[in-house]
Design an enzyme around this catalytic site. Structure first.
Site, PDB file in Angstrom:
ATOM      1  CD  GLN A  49     -16.372 -33.030  -3.855  1.00  0.00           C
ATOM      2  OE1 GLN A  49     -15.786 -32.860  -4.999  1.00  0.00           O
ATOM      3  NE2 GLN A  49     -15.452 -32.026  -2.816  1.00  0.00           N
ATOM      4  CD  GLU A 117     -20.037 -39.233 -10.106  1.00  0.00           C
ATOM      5  OE1 GLU A 117     -19.226 -39.947  -9.585  1.00  0.00           O
ATOM      6  OE2 GLU A 117     -20.818 -38.486  -9.588  1.00  0.00           O
ATOM      7  CG  HIS A 233     -11.826 -39.865  -5.374  1.00  0.00           C
ATOM      8  ND1 HIS A 233     -11.500 -38.936  -6.521  1.00  0.00           N
ATOM      9  CD2 HIS A 233     -13.243 -40.032  -5.746  1.00  0.00           C
ATOM     10  CE1 HIS A 233     -12.296 -38.598  -7.265  1.00  0.00           C
ATOM     11  NE2 HIS A 233     -13.561 -39.162  -6.653  1.00  0.00           N
ATOM     12  NE  ARG A 279     -14.250 -43.002  -7.811  1.00  0.00           N
ATOM     13  CZ  ARG A 279     -15.132 -42.700  -7.022  1.00  0.00           C
ATOM     14  NH1 ARG A 279     -15.298 -43.276  -5.880  1.00  0.00           N
ATOM     15  NH2 ARG A 279     -16.215 -41.680  -7.445  1.00  0.00           N
ATOM     16  CG  HIS A 340     -13.084 -41.976  -2.278  1.00  0.00           C
ATOM     17  ND1 HIS A 340     -13.412 -40.838  -1.696  1.00  0.00           N
ATOM     18  CD2 HIS A 340     -14.120 -42.113  -2.916  1.00  0.00           C
ATOM     19  CE1 HIS A 340     -14.686 -40.325  -1.970  1.00  0.00           C
ATOM     20  NE2 HIS A 340     -15.199 -41.130  -2.791  1.00  0.00           N
ATOM     21  CD  GLU A 364     -16.600 -46.103   3.379  1.00  0.00           C
ATOM     22  OE1 GLU A 364     -17.247 -44.931   3.299  1.00  0.00           O
ATOM     23  OE2 GLU A 364     -15.397 -46.150   2.988  1.00  0.00           O
ATOM     24  NE  ARG A 375     -17.693 -46.135  -3.558  1.00  0.00           N
ATOM     25  CZ  ARG A 375     -17.955 -44.758  -3.924  1.00  0.00           C
ATOM     26  NH1 ARG A 375     -19.180 -44.507  -4.148  1.00  0.00           N
ATOM     27  NH2 ARG A 375     -16.947 -44.127  -3.755  1.00  0.00           N
TER      28      ARG A 375
HETATM   29  C1  SIN Z   1     -16.858 -38.029  -6.489  1.00  0.00           C
HETATM   30  O1  SIN Z   1     -17.638 -37.017  -6.314  1.00  0.00           O
HETATM   31  O2  SIN Z   1     -15.911 -38.180  -7.111  1.00  0.00           O
HETATM   32  C2  SIN Z   1     -17.163 -39.043  -5.511  1.00  0.00           C
HETATM   33  C3  SIN Z   1     -18.448 -39.886  -5.741  1.00  0.00           C
HETATM   34  C4  SIN Z   1     -18.233 -41.184  -5.135  1.00  0.00           C
HETATM   35  O3  SIN Z   1     -17.050 -41.582  -4.615  1.00  0.00           O
HETATM   36  O4  SIN Z   1     -19.123 -42.045  -5.287  1.00  0.00           O
END
Ligand code: SIN
Length: 528
Positions: A49, A117, A233, A279, A340, A364, A375
């Site tokens: 996403q 992010e 995630h 994360r 994830h 991956e 990551r």
């Molecule tokens: C996300 O949209 O949160 C996933 C993006 C990613 O895992 O790089």
């Protein structure tokens, strides 16, 4: 030549961004066969996403992207790899745009609209609303289909790599529709099978992310690295009907906050960057809050933002949540952490070369050292694209090699009969996934890892028995692979006597002063 033999210069297993970009580029040098066990669009790329990170603006620079990646990777990123991949970013973006990916631009302007992010100090995530991966997948699929020299076969599932005189010569492949096992012979075999989310109970990955490439490579003696770094995630939708649906980190980039069962924010107690902390920190904080309060989920709230903005920026998430009766413009979203991304994988160089001749890995599936112990968000599509591109250069070195199909014996089903008790397969699947979730999840301990190791050893024996006694089926192949991936994660988690990045062990809570990658290959039995 027997009609169960298919020959090409390059055999690609997997149809995500890394595999297809490799195919598109390698087709300039030779014939490429691309296999997928399902259909060409069913990939982790399609589900991505957030977007793809690259240095695009004057405010940003390579050094900042490199430093962010290194910091989030918690001491284990390989600097030279990070430098190579990050600096390749803008060119790769240009290529994707040429293939038709229409990344969002700012209103009334030519500049890209960039997302933020966790871990990034700048806005640098190129995206197509919240369905970036789907648009990238469509672009590479249509380019691959229009490229001569590429044959794409759906419903073809790799069973085992074929190795002869220390060189991988292709793969035995189950034609899922006919049930026949065929020989696919190639000078270079490229594993692009994605991750292994299905090894855990909850995952954001596609249904079939069973680590096939990693397991196959391990079986032929390739070195595997850093599998203990399973990235969870923080925010998978928690819903009794909708499974494996991610709520992108990009929501937090646009201000969404995490709330506990009492409706209060908690991330500021855990990290100065709160919801935008790396994360591993966010996932562990949620896990801790859930355990502390006994709640089965926490909440992610973006309902205080302008509803029109939310619907326009996150149309796919808005619609999927609406299907589940949640209006994200009006109410918080129930979320849980879920497996994830595999930060390690088959050890490769920056061109996808493994330490087994004729065998390459991309995306991956590969462990290049780019992600280190954790990551950074949206760095994976970047790595997939750069590795796909680089590996297509590397395989030119195989073009002079012979391609003698007669060296490979036809598949021997032995005395195998049709499996009559499929419930055994379903049961073992379930057992592995629960075992991994309960004993090898976000927070690990010495005792739980030992229990997990003992159980997986026992399950492995049962699977091997099953494998030799019965005709192979897609479920059995996946079960066998998932069990190997589970074994690798457990063994490597046992080897790491510290807590770092995505690996946290309550019995070794500190970070060691030594920054080492774990490696494992069949001939190296770890000391317990
Ligand atoms: C996300 O949209 O949160 C996933 C993006 C990613 O895992 O790089």
């Amino acid at each position: 030549m027997s009609n169960d033999i298919h020959s090409s210069d390059f055999l690609v297993i997997g149809t995500g961004l890394a595999g297809l970009l490799f195919a598109i580029k390698a087709a300039e040098h030779g014939k490429v066969t691309v296999l997928t066990k399902r259909t060409i669009m069913e990939t982790a790329t399609s589900m991505a996403q957030g977007g793809i990170a690259a240095v695009i603006t004057d405010e940003d620079c390579f050094e900042k992207h490199i430093e962010d990646t290194m910091r989030v990777g918690d001491g284990l990123c390989h600097r030279s790899v990070v430098e190579e991949f990050v600096t390749a970013g803008p060119k790769i973006i240009g290529e994707l745009v040429q293939m038709g990916v229409d990344f969002c631009k700012v209103e009334k302007g030519d500049e890209y609209e960039l997302g933020l992010e966790g871990g990034h100090c700048e806005r640098r995530v190129l995206h197509v609303k919240d369905h970036t991966g789907l648009d990238i997948q469509k672009a590479v699929v249509s380019t691959a289909k229009a490229t001569s020299n590429i044959t794409i076969l759906e419903h073809h599932m790799a069973v085992n790599l074929v190795i002869h005189q220390d060189r991988v010569r292709g793969s035995y492949v189950l034609d899922v529709k006919s049930g026949e096992v065929k020989r696919f012979v190639a000078k270079a075999t490229i594993l692009a099978t994605g991750g292994a989310g299905k090894v855990f109970l909850y995952t954001s990955n596609p249904e079939h992310a069973t680590g096939d490439g990693i397991a196959m490579a391990y079986r032929v003696g390739a070195t595997i690295t850093n599998m203990e770094f399973c990235q969870f995630h923080p925010t998978l939708l928690y819903h009794h009907k909708i499974r494996s649906f991610l709520i992108s980190e990009a929501l937090r980039g646009e201000g969404a906050v995490l709330l506990g069962p009492d409706g209060k924010r908690f991330m500021d107690k855990y990290h100065e960057d709160a919801e935008l902390a790396p994360r591993d920190v966010v996932a562990r904080a949620i896990d801790n809050e859930m355990k502390r309060t006994g709640a089965d989920h926490v909440w992610l709230d973006i309902s205080f933002k302008n509803p029109e903005f939310v619907k326009d920026r996150f149309p796919a998430i808005y619609e999927e949540c609406m299907k589940g009766g949640i209006d994200i413009t009006k109410e918080p979203i129930p979320v849980v952490p879920a497996m994830h991304y595999v930060c390690g994988g088959i050890k490769t160089d920056t061109h996808g070369r493994t330490d087994v001749k004729g065998l390459y890995a991309v995306g991956e599936t590969a462990g290049t050292g780019f992600h280190g112990a954790n990551r950074m968000a949206s760095n994976s599509l970047l790595e997939a694209a750069v590795l796909g591109h680089n590996a297509a250069e590397a395989v030119k070195e195989t073009l002079e090699w012979d391609l003698d199909a007669s060296l490979i014996a036809p598949w021997d089903p032995g005395e195998a009969t049709d499996p009559d008790e499929l419930v055994i397969i379903t049961h073992m699947w379930d057992e592995i996934r629960r075992l991994m979730a309960n004993y090898v999840g976000i927070v690990r301990s010495h005792k739980r890892l030992i229990r997990a190791r003992n159980r997986i050893g026992f399950i492995q024996k049962e699977i091997n028995q099953f494998y030799w006694d019965f005709m192979i089926t897609p479920d059995l192949i996946e079960l066998r692979n998932i069990a190997i991936v589970a074994e690798l994660i457990i063994k490597m988690a046992r080897m790491r006597k510290e807590s770092r990045g995505a690996h946290y062990n309550i019995d070794y809570p500190e970070k060691s002063s030594q920054k080492v990658d774990t490696i494992l290959k069949k001939s190296l039995v770890p000391i317990d």
